[in-house]
Design a protein around this motif. Structure first.
Motif, PDB file in Angstrom:
ATOM      1  N   ASP A 102       0.806  -1.227   0.000  1.00 13.10           N
ATOM      2  CA  ASP A 102       0.000   0.000   0.000  1.00 13.10           C
ATOM      3  C   ASP A 102       0.836   1.272   0.000  1.00 13.10           C
ATOM      4  N   GLY A 103       1.634   1.438  -1.023  1.00  8.13           N
ATOM      5  CA  GLY A 103       2.382   2.677  -1.150  1.00  8.13           C
ATOM      6  C   GLY A 103       3.626   2.770  -0.306  1.00  8.13           C
ATOM      7  N   GLY A 104       4.161   1.635   0.095  1.00  4.71           N
ATOM      8  CA  GLY A 104       5.453   1.663   0.761  1.00  4.71           C
ATOM      9  C   GLY A 104       5.470   1.405   2.242  1.00  4.71           C
ATOM     10  N   VAL A 105       4.322   1.088   2.851  1.00  7.27           N
ATOM     11  CA  VAL A 105       4.287   0.794   4.287  1.00  7.27           C
ATOM     12  C   VAL A 105       4.855  -0.603   4.538  1.00  7.27           C
ATOM     13  N   TRP A 106       5.821  -0.699   5.419  1.00  5.11           N
ATOM     14  CA  TRP A 106       6.384  -2.004   5.771  1.00  5.11           C
ATOM     15  C   TRP A 106       5.469  -2.705   6.772  1.00  5.11           C
TER      16      TRP A 106
END
Length: 261
Positions: A102-106
Protein backbone atom coordinates in the motif's frame (compact mmCIF):
# COMPACT_ATOMS: atom_id res chain seq x y z
CA UNK A 1 -11.32 -39.18 46.10
CA UNK A 2 -13.60 -37.94 48.89
CA UNK A 3 -16.61 -39.65 47.32
CA UNK A 4 -14.73 -42.97 47.14
CA UNK A 5 -13.59 -42.62 50.74
CA UNK A 6 -17.14 -41.79 51.86
CA UNK A 7 -18.54 -44.81 50.02
CA UNK A 8 -16.06 -47.08 51.80
CA UNK A 9 -16.91 -45.58 55.20
CA UNK A 10 -20.65 -45.95 54.55
CA UNK A 11 -20.24 -49.55 53.40
CA UNK A 12 -18.21 -50.48 56.46
CA UNK A 13 -20.52 -48.82 58.96
CA UNK A 14 -18.40 -45.80 59.84
CA UNK A 15 -20.89 -43.36 58.26
CA UNK A 16 -24.68 -43.67 58.15
CA UNK A 17 -24.52 -41.99 54.77
CA UNK A 18 -21.84 -40.61 52.48
CA UNK A 19 -21.94 -36.85 53.03
CA UNK A 20 -19.06 -36.43 50.57
CA UNK A 21 -21.11 -37.68 47.64
CA UNK A 22 -21.22 -35.09 44.88
CA UNK A 23 -18.72 -32.78 46.51
CA UNK A 24 -15.95 -31.30 44.34
CA UNK A 25 -12.92 -29.22 45.14
CA UNK A 26 -11.26 -26.96 42.62
CA UNK A 27 -7.66 -28.17 42.59
CA UNK A 28 -6.58 -25.56 40.06
CA UNK A 29 -4.75 -22.57 41.42
CA UNK A 30 -5.99 -19.20 40.29
CA UNK A 31 -3.85 -18.13 37.37
CA UNK A 32 -1.93 -14.95 37.96
CA UNK A 33 -2.54 -12.36 35.26
CA UNK A 34 0.47 -11.19 33.32
CA UNK A 35 1.43 -7.55 33.72
CA UNK A 36 2.81 -5.04 31.28
CA UNK A 37 6.32 -3.67 31.70
CA UNK A 38 6.03 -0.14 33.11
CA UNK A 39 8.41 2.71 32.34
CA UNK A 40 10.65 1.89 35.30
CA UNK A 41 10.87 -1.72 34.18
CA UNK A 42 11.76 -0.70 30.65
CA UNK A 43 14.48 1.65 31.88
CA UNK A 44 16.12 -1.26 33.68
CA UNK A 45 15.66 -3.78 30.88
CA UNK A 46 16.69 -1.47 28.03
CA UNK A 47 19.54 0.31 29.73
CA UNK A 48 21.87 0.58 26.71
CA UNK A 49 25.04 -0.64 28.41
CA UNK A 50 23.39 -3.60 30.14
CA UNK A 51 21.20 -4.56 27.18
CA UNK A 52 23.91 -4.33 24.54
CA UNK A 53 26.43 -6.17 26.71
CA UNK A 54 23.98 -8.99 27.31
CA UNK A 55 22.93 -9.26 23.66
CA UNK A 56 25.02 -7.89 20.78
CA UNK A 57 28.30 -7.70 22.71
CA UNK A 58 27.71 -11.21 23.97
CA UNK A 59 28.93 -10.81 27.56
CA UNK A 60 26.50 -10.57 30.48
CA UNK A 61 26.97 -7.39 32.49
CA UNK A 62 26.17 -9.38 35.63
CA UNK A 63 27.64 -12.87 35.22
CA UNK A 64 30.41 -11.84 32.76
CA UNK A 65 29.79 -15.09 30.88
CA UNK A 66 29.67 -15.38 27.06
CA UNK A 67 26.22 -15.27 25.48
CA UNK A 68 25.06 -16.99 22.28
CA UNK A 69 22.08 -16.04 20.06
CA UNK A 70 23.17 -12.43 20.39
CA UNK A 71 21.16 -10.92 17.52
CA UNK A 72 18.05 -12.88 18.44
CA UNK A 73 18.21 -11.67 22.02
CA UNK A 74 18.71 -8.08 20.86
CA UNK A 75 15.67 -8.02 18.58
CA UNK A 76 13.11 -10.17 20.39
CA UNK A 77 12.30 -7.75 23.21
CA UNK A 78 12.33 -4.64 21.02
CA UNK A 79 10.17 -6.27 18.36
CA UNK A 80 7.78 -7.44 21.08
CA UNK A 81 7.10 -4.04 22.64
CA UNK A 82 6.61 -2.39 19.24
CA UNK A 83 4.57 -5.07 17.46
CA UNK A 84 2.63 -6.97 20.13
CA UNK A 85 3.37 -10.27 18.41
CA UNK A 86 3.35 -13.38 20.55
CA UNK A 87 6.78 -14.87 21.26
CA UNK A 88 6.25 -17.81 18.92
CA UNK A 89 4.84 -15.55 16.22
CA UNK A 90 8.05 -13.54 16.33
CA UNK A 91 10.54 -16.38 16.48
CA UNK A 92 9.10 -18.17 13.43
CA UNK A 93 9.18 -15.06 11.21
CA UNK A 94 10.76 -15.47 7.80
CA UNK A 95 12.41 -12.61 5.95
CA UNK A 96 9.67 -12.84 3.33
CA UNK A 97 7.14 -12.02 6.05
CA UNK A 98 8.43 -8.43 6.04
CA UNK A 99 6.79 -6.80 3.02
CA UNK A 100 6.13 -3.34 1.66
CA UNK A 101 2.46 -2.77 0.81
CA UNK A 102 0.00 0.00 0.00
CA UNK A 103 2.38 2.68 -1.15
CA UNK A 104 5.45 1.66 0.76
CA UNK A 105 4.29 0.79 4.29
CA UNK A 106 6.38 -2.00 5.77
CA UNK A 107 4.22 -4.73 7.29
CA UNK A 108 4.84 -7.96 9.18
CA UNK A 109 2.74 -10.83 7.87
CA UNK A 110 1.50 -13.27 10.50
CA UNK A 111 0.10 -16.23 8.62
CA UNK A 112 -0.50 -19.96 8.56
CA UNK A 113 1.81 -21.77 6.12
CA UNK A 114 3.73 -25.03 5.91
CA UNK A 115 6.52 -23.31 7.87
CA UNK A 116 4.58 -21.04 10.23
CA UNK A 117 1.72 -21.59 12.64
CA UNK A 118 -0.81 -19.28 14.28
CA UNK A 119 -2.67 -19.65 17.56
CA UNK A 120 -6.15 -18.97 16.15
CA UNK A 121 -7.70 -17.82 12.90
CA UNK A 122 -7.87 -14.29 14.35
CA UNK A 123 -4.08 -14.36 14.66
CA UNK A 124 -3.69 -14.13 10.88
CA UNK A 125 -2.99 -10.45 10.30
CA UNK A 126 -0.64 -7.72 9.09
CA UNK A 127 1.16 -5.52 11.62
CA UNK A 128 2.98 -2.33 10.57
CA UNK A 129 6.68 -2.09 11.32
CA UNK A 130 6.84 0.60 13.99
CA UNK A 131 8.95 3.66 13.01
CA UNK A 132 11.12 3.12 16.09
CA UNK A 133 12.13 -0.31 14.79
CA UNK A 134 13.12 1.30 11.51
CA UNK A 135 15.18 3.85 13.44
CA UNK A 136 16.88 0.96 15.22
CA UNK A 137 17.89 -0.46 11.85
CA UNK A 138 15.54 -3.41 11.36
CA UNK A 139 15.39 -2.89 7.59
CA UNK A 140 19.20 -2.73 7.37
CA UNK A 141 19.34 -5.90 9.43
CA UNK A 142 16.93 -7.66 7.09
CA UNK A 143 19.01 -6.60 4.09
CA UNK A 144 22.14 -7.96 5.74
CA UNK A 145 20.47 -11.30 6.40
CA UNK A 146 19.33 -11.49 2.79
CA UNK A 147 22.90 -10.93 1.62
CA UNK A 148 23.98 -13.74 3.94
CA UNK A 149 21.34 -16.01 2.34
CA UNK A 150 19.40 -16.39 5.58
CA UNK A 151 15.71 -17.24 5.39
CA UNK A 152 14.51 -16.58 8.94
CA UNK A 153 14.67 -13.33 10.91
CA UNK A 154 15.68 -15.18 14.09
CA UNK A 155 18.05 -17.41 12.19
CA UNK A 156 20.15 -18.30 15.26
CA UNK A 157 17.30 -20.02 17.09
CA UNK A 158 16.83 -23.78 16.89
CA UNK A 159 13.46 -25.44 16.83
CA UNK A 160 12.54 -27.25 20.06
CA UNK A 161 9.35 -29.34 20.21
CA UNK A 162 7.99 -27.65 17.13
CA UNK A 163 8.69 -24.07 18.27
CA UNK A 164 11.57 -21.61 18.05
CA UNK A 165 10.87 -19.61 21.21
CA UNK A 166 12.44 -21.86 23.84
CA UNK A 167 15.90 -20.29 23.94
CA UNK A 168 14.81 -16.64 23.99
CA UNK A 169 12.18 -17.30 26.66
CA UNK A 170 14.73 -19.12 28.81
CA UNK A 171 17.29 -16.32 28.39
CA UNK A 172 14.93 -13.54 29.44
CA UNK A 173 12.83 -15.42 32.00
CA UNK A 174 15.58 -17.35 33.73
CA UNK A 175 18.49 -14.93 33.35
CA UNK A 176 18.22 -11.41 32.05
CA UNK A 177 15.00 -10.17 33.67
CA UNK A 178 16.22 -11.57 36.98
CA UNK A 179 19.59 -9.89 36.58
CA UNK A 180 18.04 -6.45 36.11
CA UNK A 181 15.52 -6.95 38.93
CA UNK A 182 12.29 -6.99 36.92
CA UNK A 183 11.25 -10.66 36.64
CA UNK A 184 8.17 -12.00 38.44
CA UNK A 185 7.26 -15.65 37.95
CA UNK A 186 4.52 -15.98 35.29
CA UNK A 187 3.64 -12.30 35.82
CA UNK A 188 6.54 -10.37 34.27
CA UNK A 189 8.17 -12.51 31.61
CA UNK A 190 9.22 -12.11 27.99
CA UNK A 191 5.66 -12.70 26.76
CA UNK A 192 4.66 -9.49 28.57
CA UNK A 193 6.13 -7.43 25.73
CA UNK A 194 2.78 -8.15 24.06
CA UNK A 195 0.84 -6.87 27.08
CA UNK A 196 3.08 -3.81 27.14
CA UNK A 197 2.14 -2.78 23.60
CA UNK A 198 -1.57 -3.43 24.22
CA UNK A 199 -1.48 -1.39 27.43
CA UNK A 200 0.24 1.46 25.59
CA UNK A 201 -2.30 1.41 22.75
CA UNK A 202 -5.19 1.68 25.22
CA UNK A 203 -3.40 4.46 27.09
CA UNK A 204 -3.06 6.39 23.84
CA UNK A 205 -6.80 6.11 23.23
CA UNK A 206 -6.57 3.84 20.19
CA UNK A 207 -9.93 2.34 19.20
CA UNK A 208 -10.46 -1.14 20.63
CA UNK A 209 -11.24 -2.67 17.23
CA UNK A 210 -7.96 -1.31 15.87
CA UNK A 211 -6.14 -2.85 18.83
CA UNK A 212 -7.82 -6.21 18.22
CA UNK A 213 -6.84 -6.01 14.55
CA UNK A 214 -3.20 -5.28 15.42
CA UNK A 215 -2.77 -7.99 18.06
CA UNK A 216 -4.95 -10.72 16.57
CA UNK A 217 -7.82 -10.79 19.06
CA UNK A 218 -11.36 -11.73 18.10
CA UNK A 219 -13.27 -8.72 16.81
CA UNK A 220 -16.69 -7.55 17.95
CA UNK A 221 -19.72 -9.19 16.32
CA UNK A 222 -20.61 -6.31 13.97
CA UNK A 223 -17.09 -5.88 12.64
CA UNK A 224 -16.49 -9.62 12.46
CA UNK A 225 -19.61 -10.43 10.47
CA UNK A 226 -20.20 -7.26 8.45
CA UNK A 227 -17.16 -5.02 8.51
CA UNK A 228 -14.37 -7.46 7.73
CA UNK A 229 -11.11 -5.55 8.15
CA UNK A 230 -11.82 -1.89 7.32
CA UNK A 231 -8.33 -0.63 8.25
CA UNK A 232 -5.69 -0.14 5.60
CA UNK A 233 -1.94 -0.16 6.18
CA UNK A 234 -1.68 3.61 6.56
CA UNK A 235 -4.37 3.67 9.24
CA UNK A 236 -2.77 0.84 11.20
CA UNK A 237 0.66 2.47 10.92
CA UNK A 238 -0.73 5.76 12.16
CA UNK A 239 -2.25 4.08 15.22
CA UNK A 240 0.66 1.82 16.18
CA UNK A 241 3.03 4.78 15.77
CA UNK A 242 1.34 6.37 18.78
CA UNK A 243 3.11 3.83 20.98
CA UNK A 244 6.19 5.23 22.65
CA UNK A 245 8.31 4.63 25.72
CA UNK A 246 9.75 8.05 26.62
CA UNK A 247 11.92 6.86 29.51
CA UNK A 248 14.05 4.60 27.27
CA UNK A 249 17.23 5.81 25.56
CA UNK A 250 16.64 4.16 22.19
CA UNK A 251 19.42 6.19 20.63
CA UNK A 252 21.87 4.36 22.85
CA UNK A 253 20.52 1.03 21.60
CA UNK A 254 21.19 1.66 17.91
CA UNK A 255 23.49 -0.69 16.08
CA UNK A 256 24.96 -0.04 12.63
CA UNK A 257 23.84 -3.26 10.97
CA UNK A 258 25.52 -2.26 7.73
CA UNK A 259 28.88 -2.65 9.47
CA UNK A 260 28.15 -5.42 11.95
CA UNK A 261 29.42 -8.84 10.90
Amino acid sequence: ILTTFGNWCEKNGYFKQNNFRGMKFDSKQKRLERENFNEQDLQKILNPQTYLNSTIHGISSVTKKPISNREAYYWIFLLGIFSGLRTNEMTQLRLEDFQQVDGGVWMIQVQETEETRVKTRNSIRRVPVHPKLIELGILDYIQRLKKQKKERFFWELKIVRGKYGKEVSRFFNEKYLKEVGVWKQTVKVLYCTRHTLIHNLYRKGVDENVIKTLVGHEKEFTMKHYGGNPYDADQLLREISKVDYPSVDFGGLRVDWRREK
